[in-house]
Design a protein around this motif. Sequence first.
Motif, PDB file in Angstrom:
ATOM      1  N   VAL A 118     -80.091 -48.419 -58.546  1.00 30.74           N
ATOM      2  CA  VAL A 118     -80.328 -49.462 -57.556  1.00 30.74           C
ATOM      3  C   VAL A 118     -81.261 -50.487 -58.180  1.00 30.74           C
ATOM      4  N   ARG A 152     -80.466 -43.686 -59.035  1.00 31.44           N
ATOM      5  CA  ARG A 152     -80.146 -43.339 -57.646  1.00 31.44           C
ATOM      6  C   ARG A 152     -79.631 -41.916 -57.536  1.00 31.44           C
ATOM      7  N   VAL A 155     -77.798 -42.126 -51.021  1.00 27.97           N
ATOM      8  CA  VAL A 155     -77.971 -43.314 -50.174  1.00 27.97           C
ATOM      9  C   VAL A 155     -77.743 -42.923 -48.722  1.00 27.97           C
ATOM     10  N   VAL A 160     -82.855 -45.073 -49.793  1.00 33.63           N
ATOM     11  CA  VAL A 160     -82.194 -44.687 -51.043  1.00 33.63           C
ATOM     12  C   VAL A 160     -83.110 -43.707 -51.755  1.00 33.63           C
ATOM     13  N   ARG A 173     -83.666 -48.955 -47.758  1.00 32.71           N
ATOM     14  CA  ARG A 173     -82.311 -49.381 -48.158  1.00 32.71           C
ATOM     15  C   ARG A 173     -82.178 -50.902 -48.185  1.00 32.71           C
ATOM     16  N   LEU A 178     -77.090 -51.737 -54.608  1.00 32.59           N
ATOM     17  CA  LEU A 178     -76.496 -50.815 -55.576  1.00 32.59           C
ATOM     18  C   LEU A 178     -76.128 -51.617 -56.816  1.00 32.59           C
TER      19      LEU A 178
END
Length: 311
Positions: A118, A152, A155, A160, A173, A178
């Motif tokens: 991310v 990551r 999610v 995240v 988030r 992403l």
Amino acid sequence: MPRIAVSVAGLWRSPQAPRTLDAPALAAPVQLERWLAALDDDTRLTLCRDKLLVSQVLFDTPVQVLERATDAAGREWCRVVVPSQTSALDPRGYPGWLPAAQLAEDVDEAEGGVEGEVVVTAPRTELVVTSPQRGRPEADRLALSFMTRLRRLAVTPTHVEVISPLGRGWLPRNSVRLAETPLPADAATLTRLGRHFEGLRYLWAGNSSFGYDCSGLVHSLFAAVGIALPRDAGDQLASGTPVALEARRAGDLLYFEKPGASGRLVVDHVGLYLGDDTLLHAPTNNARVERRRLSGSHYAEQLCAVRRHLG
């Protein structure tokens, strides 16, 4: 490769370059805001005049260690190159020194269940560490800069989960994207992102949303839309498509020159053209990121080149 284990690590000219007042910037965890608050106009100017600081490196960025040294206070230092910051100074990446305490050995990604990355798109966000890595300081919260990249794990609609040199943790988030869903590489996106930093105080060698220099600002904005620029203005000038001064359009980079110490004209400034005669830039020491008209300014007289990276 080892990774940066503090919010933002300064890349210094040498282990002898930091002054006594720079101690908060050398700590782990780094005390970045305390350091910045203690810098006045003169001590900020010295960073530039004496080239004490050469760049900054964001949390979790991989670096290559070339050698180690110990300063007079017994602090261990590492000379590194930063592959994500390209530079004519070293083909392997931007070179400089940082305290060894601000580095950590990489975690085992396979064991950690990494599924991607991310990227922080908010001007700043906060990492909440839930499971500290063994042997690391138990800092439960860490302020992160725009364009920090993290590995990551999972999610959810609100968070995240990530893994980093400090251990497992989570980010809001809505503060990240992403990595596989890039932002549009267009002038509107660059303008929108750039305006988040209006009013942010200039920092020589700054390459984070705690403080940018001119090339650090455009380096970060273009990275956000998937375009990798060199770190410094002189190297950036050698990239992109040359465009006539009068053919400039929104999203182009504008370069400016003035006499150097020898009297020769040198390129020493870069900014993002927003269209409509407007420049977004981190102007100079002790100023702030701003939008301004070109017409009638000394920038109009110093404009020497345009480079295009969009389209």
